[in-house]
Design a protein around this motif. Structure first.
Motif, PDB file in Angstrom:
ATOM      1  N   GLU A  83       0.817  -1.218   0.000  1.00  0.00           N
ATOM      2  CA  GLU A  83       0.000   0.000   0.000  1.00  0.00           C
ATOM      3  C   GLU A  83       0.851   1.269   0.000  1.00  0.00           C
ATOM      4  O   GLU A  83       0.442   2.310   0.509  1.00  0.00           O
ATOM      5  N   GLY A  84       2.053   1.160  -0.552  1.00  0.00           N
ATOM      6  CA  GLY A  84       2.889   2.342  -0.699  1.00  0.00           C
ATOM      7  C   GLY A  84       3.514   2.854   0.575  1.00  0.00           C
ATOM      8  O   GLY A  84       3.992   3.992   0.621  1.00  0.00           O
ATOM      9  N   ARG A  85       3.539   2.046   1.603  1.00  0.00           N
ATOM     10  CA  ARG A  85       4.129   2.480   2.867  1.00  0.00           C
ATOM     11  C   ARG A  85       5.627   2.217   2.865  1.00  0.00           C
ATOM     12  O   ARG A  85       6.098   1.201   2.370  1.00  0.00           O
ATOM     13  N   LEU A  86       6.359   3.150   3.480  1.00  0.00           N
ATOM     14  CA  LEU A  86       7.801   3.053   3.513  1.00  0.00           C
ATOM     15  C   LEU A  86       8.273   2.215   4.691  1.00  0.00           C
ATOM     16  O   LEU A  86       7.656   2.195   5.754  1.00  0.00           O
ATOM     17  N   PRO A 100       4.515  13.040  -1.567  1.00  0.00           N
ATOM     18  CA  PRO A 100       4.054  12.466  -0.292  1.00  0.00           C
ATOM     19  C   PRO A 100       3.936  10.954  -0.383  1.00  0.00           C
ATOM     20  O   PRO A 100       3.577  10.417  -1.428  1.00  0.00           O
ATOM     21  N   ASP A 101       4.253  10.258   0.732  1.00  0.00           N
ATOM     22  CA  ASP A 101       4.095   8.816   0.759  1.00  0.00           C
ATOM     23  C   ASP A 101       2.663   8.468   1.157  1.00  0.00           C
ATOM     24  O   ASP A 101       1.781   9.336   1.218  1.00  0.00           O
ATOM     25  N   ALA A 102       2.425   7.188   1.451  1.00  0.00           N
ATOM     26  CA  ALA A 102       1.064   6.745   1.784  1.00  0.00           C
ATOM     27  C   ALA A 102       0.542   7.397   3.051  1.00  0.00           C
ATOM     28  O   ALA A 102      -0.668   7.501   3.257  1.00  0.00           O
ATOM     29  N   ALA A 103       1.459   7.842   3.914  1.00  0.00           N
ATOM     30  CA  ALA A 103       1.047   8.501   5.157  1.00  0.00           C
ATOM     31  C   ALA A 103       0.926  10.009   4.987  1.00  0.00           C
ATOM     32  O   ALA A 103       0.683  10.733   5.946  1.00  0.00           O
ATOM     33  N   ARG A 114       6.361   1.560 -10.799  1.00  0.00           N
ATOM     34  CA  ARG A 114       6.137   1.241  -9.388  1.00  0.00           C
ATOM     35  C   ARG A 114       7.283   1.783  -8.549  1.00  0.00           C
ATOM     36  O   ARG A 114       8.453   1.533  -8.835  1.00  0.00           O
ATOM     37  N   SER A 115       6.949   2.540  -7.498  1.00  0.00           N
ATOM     38  CA  SER A 115       7.972   3.091  -6.620  1.00  0.00           C
ATOM     39  C   SER A 115       8.691   1.964  -5.892  1.00  0.00           C
ATOM     40  O   SER A 115       8.064   1.110  -5.259  1.00  0.00           O
TER      41      SER A 115
END
Length: 280
Positions: A99-102, A157-160, A181-182
């Protein structure tokens, strides 16, 4: 790294000592590293301590002809490049997950390399499946590579909802993207190898790390494809994307693949030490 160690390392990669630290030399070293030094996490499951010190890494990767993961491979490759006259900066990155979280701070180590004939390059021989050649660090358009279509972009911005960069005069964080895709978010601030000790410890001990939950040994093949041994499953992917998969049934077969396809001699077949749900 002294001259004898440099020569032994270059022999491990199968290349001659270069005359100058040029981009062509960097490209050759990068590809040969990916072809000859496996990306692997066997130490995690063999009970071997991961120590981010140059001598210990040389003993493992060059002396014992093993591989490693990002901190080991890029850390040692950066030392080799520095000894050959390249200007090398260690950079920290956080890998994009579900979900794109780092991931955690110091999740990954990559290299910013300057060559004598101009230009800055992102070198990364420790991510597993990544670019076969260094990427132009300052380019913001698409970069075609046998490993895919890459872009290096200023981080949004990231998922957060957190935007990359630190403001002021510091350079912004960068997102490395492959095939749309990142892949990871790269910080511009220079680091030293010791900064990554906590990340290496977390990845080799935490049940939240995918390295503690599975076995992997992988390298780029001479035809531009990839071979990966995950536990007892061998996957061979050709440069055109076609893939063969085989399930090995005996320990002798597994040890034979480690030996013949990766150059790794093991006394016994490694197994996942602490699979999720088994307790610690």
């Amino acid at each position: 790294m002294n001259s004898a160690q440099v020569d032994t390392y270059l022999h491990r990669l199968g290349v001659e000592h270069p005359a100058w630290p040029t981009v062509d030399v960097l490209r050759e070293l990068h590809l040969r590293h990916l072809q000859t030094v496996p990306f692997e996490n066997l130490s995690v499951h063999l009970g071997e301590e991961i120590v981010l010190e140059e001598k210990r890494l040389l003993d493992k990767v060059v002396g014992a002809r093993r591989g490693g993961f990002c901190y080991e491979l890029n850390g040692l490759f950066g030392a080799l490049l520095g000894a050959l006259g390249f200007d090398v900066t260690l950079l920290a990155a956080r890998v994009y997950g579900d979900e794109g979280r780092l991931g955690i701070p110091y999740d990954h180590l990559a290299l910013r390399v300057r060559t004598v004939d101009g230009g800055e390059w992102l070198a990364d021989v420790g991510f597993g499946a990544h670019s076969h050649y260094p990427l132009a660090f300052g380019a913001r358009g698409e970069q075609e590579d046998p490993g895919g279509t890459f872009r290096i972009l200023e981080a949004g911005p990231d998922a957060a909802g957190v935007r990359g960069g630190h403001g002021g005069s510091e350079e912004a964080d960068l997102d490395v993207v492959v095939n749309g895709r990142s892949q990871y978010r790269l910080e511009a601030r220079p680091r030293v190898l010791g900064d990554f000790a906590a990340g290496a410890w977390w990845h080799s001990t935490s049940p939240g790390s995918h390295f503690t939950q599975s076995l992997v040994c992988s390298r780029v093949t001479e035809d531009g494809g990839r071979i990966t041994l995950s536990g007892r499953t061998v996957k061979v992917t050709a440069a055109d994307g076609t893939r063969d998969e085989e399930e090995l049934t005996t320990d002798e077969e597994v040890l034979g693949v480690y030996r013949e396809r990766f150059g790794i001699e093991l006394d016994g077949v490694p197994t996942v030490r602490n699979p999720r749900g088994s307790g610690r």
